[in-house]
Design a protein around this motif. Sequence first.
Motif, PDB file in Angstrom:
ATOM      1  N   LYS A 123       4.955  -0.668   9.195  1.00  0.00           N
ATOM      2  CA  LYS A 123       3.646  -1.251   8.914  1.00  0.00           C
ATOM      3  C   LYS A 123       2.519  -0.296   9.292  1.00  0.00           C
ATOM      4  CE  LYS A 123       5.991  -4.973   7.915  1.00  0.00           C
ATOM      5  NZ  LYS A 123       7.297  -4.747   8.498  1.00  0.00           N
ATOM      6  N   THR A 124       2.722   0.478  10.356  1.00  0.00           N
ATOM      7  CA  THR A 124       1.659   1.372  10.822  1.00  0.00           C
ATOM      8  C   THR A 124       1.281   2.401   9.770  1.00  0.00           C
ATOM      9  OG1 THR A 124       2.492   1.128  13.081  1.00  0.00           O
ATOM     10  CG2 THR A 124       0.989   2.958  12.664  1.00  0.00           C
ATOM     11  N   TYR A 125       2.294   2.941   9.079  1.00  0.00           N
ATOM     12  CA  TYR A 125       2.044   4.003   8.091  1.00  0.00           C
ATOM     13  C   TYR A 125       2.488   3.606   6.679  1.00  0.00           C
ATOM     14  CZ  TYR A 125       1.505   6.892  12.288  1.00  0.00           C
ATOM     15  OH  TYR A 125       1.095   7.405  13.492  1.00  0.00           O
TER      16      TYR A 125
ATOM     17  N   LEU B   3       0.833  -1.199   0.000  1.00  0.00           N
ATOM     18  CA  LEU B   3       0.000   0.000   0.000  1.00  0.00           C
ATOM     19  C   LEU B   3       0.875   1.259   0.000  1.00  0.00           C
ATOM     20  CD1 LEU B   3      -2.519  -1.236   2.709  1.00  0.00           C
ATOM     21  CD2 LEU B   3      -2.943  -1.094   0.251  1.00  0.00           C
ATOM     22  N   PRO B   4       0.366   2.383  -0.522  1.00  0.00           N
ATOM     23  CA  PRO B   4       1.172   3.609  -0.559  1.00  0.00           C
ATOM     24  C   PRO B   4       1.279   4.272   0.813  1.00  0.00           C
ATOM     25  CG  PRO B   4      -1.031   4.045  -1.415  1.00  0.00           C
ATOM     26  CD  PRO B   4      -0.947   2.562  -1.178  1.00  0.00           C
ATOM     27  N   THR B   5       2.372   4.991   1.015  1.00  0.00           N
ATOM     28  CA  THR B   5       2.509   5.823   2.213  1.00  0.00           C
ATOM     29  C   THR B   5       1.473   6.942   2.148  1.00  0.00           C
ATOM     30  OG1 THR B   5       4.882   5.373   2.205  1.00  0.00           O
ATOM     31  CG2 THR B   5       4.126   7.216   3.546  1.00  0.00           C
ATOM     32  N   PRO B   6       0.788   7.253   3.243  1.00  0.00           N
ATOM     33  CA  PRO B   6      -0.213   8.323   3.223  1.00  0.00           C
ATOM     34  C   PRO B   6       0.355   9.628   2.652  1.00  0.00           C
ATOM     35  CG  PRO B   6      -0.414   7.084   5.246  1.00  0.00           C
ATOM     36  CD  PRO B   6       0.813   6.550   4.550  1.00  0.00           C
ATOM     37  N   GLN B   7      -0.477  10.335   1.889  1.00  0.00           N
ATOM     38  CA  GLN B   7       0.003  11.467   1.107  1.00  0.00           C
ATOM     39  C   GLN B   7       0.551  12.604   1.964  1.00  0.00           C
ATOM     40  OE1 GLN B   7       0.236  11.299  -2.273  1.00  0.00           O
ATOM     41  NE2 GLN B   7       1.458  13.169  -2.023  1.00  0.00           N
ATOM     42  N   HIS B   8      -0.046  12.843   3.123  1.00  0.00           N
ATOM     43  CA  HIS B   8       0.428  13.979   3.924  1.00  0.00           C
ATOM     44  C   HIS B   8       1.849  13.729   4.448  1.00  0.00           C
ATOM     45  CE1 HIS B   8      -1.111  11.360   7.173  1.00  0.00           C
ATOM     46  NE2 HIS B   8      -0.331  12.036   8.005  1.00  0.00           N
TER      47      HIS B   8
ATOM     48  N   CYS C   2      -5.527   7.523   8.660  1.00  0.00           N
ATOM     49  CA  CYS C   2      -4.821   6.644   7.721  1.00  0.00           C
ATOM     50  C   CYS C   2      -4.460   5.316   8.376  1.00  0.00           C
ATOM     51  CB  CYS C   2      -3.571   7.332   7.181  1.00  0.00           C
ATOM     52  SG  CYS C   2      -2.380   7.844   8.444  1.00  0.00           S
ATOM     53  N   VAL C   3      -4.150   5.332   9.674  1.00  0.00           N
ATOM     54  CA  VAL C   3      -3.807   4.097  10.378  1.00  0.00           C
ATOM     55  C   VAL C   3      -5.037   3.191  10.442  1.00  0.00           C
ATOM     56  CG1 VAL C   3      -2.968   3.110  12.546  1.00  0.00           C
ATOM     57  CG2 VAL C   3      -2.039   5.290  11.714  1.00  0.00           C
ATOM     58  N   GLU C   4      -6.193   3.784  10.715  1.00  0.00           N
ATOM     59  CA  GLU C   4      -7.436   3.011  10.750  1.00  0.00           C
ATOM     60  C   GLU C   4      -7.739   2.413   9.375  1.00  0.00           C
ATOM     61  OE1 GLU C   4     -10.476   5.573  12.234  1.00  0.00           O
ATOM     62  OE2 GLU C   4      -9.331   6.115  14.040  1.00  0.00           O
ATOM     63  N   GLU C   5      -7.461   3.183   8.306  1.00  0.00           N
ATOM     64  CA  GLU C   5      -7.713   2.687   6.948  1.00  0.00           C
ATOM     65  C   GLU C   5      -6.778   1.530   6.607  1.00  0.00           C
ATOM     66  OE1 GLU C   5      -7.182   6.195   4.636  1.00  0.00           O
ATOM     67  OE2 GLU C   5      -9.001   7.162   5.397  1.00  0.00           O
ATOM     68  N   ILE C   6      -5.516   1.640   6.980  1.00  0.00           N
ATOM     69  CA  ILE C   6      -4.549   0.569   6.726  1.00  0.00           C
ATOM     70  C   ILE C   6      -4.962  -0.690   7.478  1.00  0.00           C
ATOM     71  CG2 ILE C   6      -2.160  -0.144   7.173  1.00  0.00           C
ATOM     72  CD1 ILE C   6      -1.425   2.885   6.663  1.00  0.00           C
ATOM     73  N   ARG C   7      -5.366  -0.511   8.727  1.00  0.00           N
ATOM     74  CA  ARG C   7      -5.816  -1.647   9.542  1.00  0.00           C
ATOM     75  C   ARG C   7      -7.026  -2.323   8.896  1.00  0.00           C
ATOM     76  NH1 ARG C   7      -7.344   1.023  14.129  1.00  0.00           N
ATOM     77  NH2 ARG C   7      -5.140   1.262  14.687  1.00  0.00           N
ATOM     78  N   ALA C   8      -7.947  -1.520   8.362  1.00  0.00           N
ATOM     79  CA  ALA C   8      -9.154  -2.067   7.739  1.00  0.00           C
ATOM     80  C   ALA C   8      -8.811  -2.876   6.488  1.00  0.00           C
ATOM     81  CB  ALA C   8     -10.126  -0.940   7.395  1.00  0.00           C
TER      82      ALA C   8
ATOM     83  N   ALA D 281       8.484  11.624   9.402  1.00  0.00           N
ATOM     84  CA  ALA D 281       8.056  10.669  10.423  1.00  0.00           C
ATOM     85  C   ALA D 281       7.374  11.387  11.581  1.00  0.00           C
ATOM     86  CB  ALA D 281       9.255   9.868  10.919  1.00  0.00           C
ATOM     87  N   SER D 282       7.873  12.562  11.930  1.00  0.00           N
ATOM     88  CA  SER D 282       7.215  13.374  12.958  1.00  0.00           C
ATOM     89  C   SER D 282       5.809  13.743  12.528  1.00  0.00           C
ATOM     90  CB  SER D 282       8.029  14.642  13.235  1.00  0.00           C
ATOM     91  OG  SER D 282       9.353  14.340  13.602  1.00  0.00           O
ATOM     92  N   ALA D 283       5.665  14.078  11.231  1.00  0.00           N
ATOM     93  CA  ALA D 283       4.335  14.410  10.704  1.00  0.00           C
ATOM     94  C   ALA D 283       3.403  13.207  10.763  1.00  0.00           C
ATOM     95  CB  ALA D 283       4.464  14.922   9.270  1.00  0.00           C
ATOM     96  N   ALA D 284       3.959  12.019  10.551  1.00  0.00           N
ATOM     97  CA  ALA D 284       3.140  10.803  10.642  1.00  0.00           C
ATOM     98  C   ALA D 284       2.602  10.627  12.057  1.00  0.00           C
ATOM     99  CB  ALA D 284       3.970   9.592  10.230  1.00  0.00           C
ATOM    100  N   LEU D 285       3.473  10.777  13.038  1.00  0.00           N
ATOM    101  CA  LEU D 285       3.074  10.562  14.429  1.00  0.00           C
ATOM    102  C   LEU D 285       2.172  11.670  14.959  1.00  0.00           C
ATOM    103  CD1 LEU D 285       6.522   9.332  15.750  1.00  0.00           C
ATOM    104  CD2 LEU D 285       4.428   7.974  15.712  1.00  0.00           C
ATOM    105  N   ASN D 286       2.418  12.908  14.537  1.00  0.00           N
ATOM    106  CA  ASN D 286       1.665  14.048  15.067  1.00  0.00           C
ATOM    107  C   ASN D 286       0.410  14.359  14.271  1.00  0.00           C
ATOM    108  OD1 ASN D 286       3.540  14.553  17.109  1.00  0.00           O
ATOM    109  ND2 ASN D 286       4.774  15.906  15.820  1.00  0.00           N
ATOM    110  N   GLY D 287       0.330  13.847  13.049  1.00  0.00           N
ATOM    111  CA  GLY D 287      -0.746  14.238  12.139  1.00  0.00           C
ATOM    112  C   GLY D 287      -2.006  13.414  12.308  1.00  0.00           C
ATOM    113  N   PRO D 288      -2.916  13.517  11.339  1.00  0.00           N
ATOM    114  CA  PRO D 288      -4.178  12.770  11.402  1.00  0.00           C
ATOM    115  C   PRO D 288      -3.918  11.270  11.381  1.00  0.00           C
ATOM    116  CG  PRO D 288      -3.872  13.767   9.226  1.00  0.00           C
ATOM    117  CD  PRO D 288      -2.803  14.329  10.103  1.00  0.00           C
ATOM    118  N   GLN D 289      -4.666  10.536  12.203  1.00  0.00           N
ATOM    119  CA  GLN D 289      -4.443   9.098  12.347  1.00  0.00           C
ATOM    120  C   GLN D 289      -5.506   8.243  11.637  1.00  0.00           C
ATOM    121  OE1 GLN D 289      -1.481   7.963  14.008  1.00  0.00           O
ATOM    122  NE2 GLN D 289      -1.165  10.152  13.610  1.00  0.00           N
TER     123      GLN D 289
END
Length: 412
Positions: free
Chosen positions: A243-245, A47-52, A294-300, A284-292
């Motif tokens: 895997k998370t992002y 899957l692609p890395t989230p765009q943000h 995307c993590v729920e979508e990856i999990r789904a 990576a900081s943006a991944a952890l601090n930003g909207p989550q």
Amino acid sequence: MRRPVHEDFHRIKRLPPYVFAEVNRLKAAARARGADIIDLGMGNPDLPTPQHIVDKLVETIAKPRTHRYSASKGIPGLRRAQAAYYERRFGVKLDPETQVVATLGSKEGFANMAQAITAPGDVILVPNPTYPIHEFGFLLSGAAMRHLPAGTGEEFLRTVERACQHTIPKPLALVLSYPSNPTAMVADLDFYKDAVALAKKLDLIILSDIAYAEIYFDGNPPPSVLQVPGAVDVAVEFTSLSKTYNMPGWRMGFAVGNERLIAALARIKSYLDYGAFTPIQVAASAALNGPQECVEEIRAVYRSRRDCLVESFGRAGWNIPPPPATMFAWAPIPEPFKELGSVEFAKLLIEKASLAVSPGLGFGEYGEGFIRIALVENEHRIRQAARNLKKFLAQAPETMHNVIPIQHKASR
């Protein structure tokens, strides 16, 4: 006759043969012949890395100053972001200056922690089967392994205690990894409470790997060992953004926990690397601090693929226990093929079903009899794999008649 260049190198000789090598060779040869191999072997997210996150990388990479040497233990903003994640997700407060180190993926962090704390001859308690670096990082550091059958209950901890009572020298550390790669086992907080109490009683270091803590499907989110009061006295935990992002190639992970152990890791790293490329750390900081979301979508997506795999492979004749977490299924070899072993069965799947999987033996001797299947293809491809598998299993008697004599001949 000239000897192989690595023959006398002590650390290279300590590494066992690479179990996956022959399977990978067959996979490459099949593809070279034009076969459409459905690869459910390596846990390499498709899957692609989230765009943000990508956008933040692009924005940062345009700034010339970010191309200079970075910080081996991670830029301050990234360590603060990881500390914030632990507080938000686990209710655990960490000092980003003394209790957090950024690593080049959890694999590098684990290997360098082994370098930092291990003396030749130290004994490490490692579950089996497990992710290879949990063992090989310590082997390369000169340690000896004591394997414990993987588990998550009282019996596993009793095995730990017996191992400490009957091992000389007394073991230095215990490796834990939940959710587990490859078995997908999960542990609850009560287990961690008992594990921490036992580690303090036995003077053991706990090295916990929770790289799959955000890929879960059933029940409550997997906990951290550091949620146990006083765990930070004995434990360090490793996480990963891979895997998370969907950031496996970015090589970004963390070690957090006990200050003395984190300081030892940071010192080793200061001699070996300058940390990840600064724009990657900023992203990576943006991944952890930003909207989550995307993590729920990856999990789904992984949940849907898991369900598709279990249902379609089950109809094809291979019953797959549904994993409660991770991006892997851990499946017993179908009965007609058990005597082949996991490596030969994996090779057979490539040749007869155009399906690549990972033999359980590659994760330790107690993994024999199992196959690890990665959820790294879309549902259409998983169903295609199931169709191939159904044809293959329907021919099982004929296949086994042709294969078994060859195996017997090879063993004589």
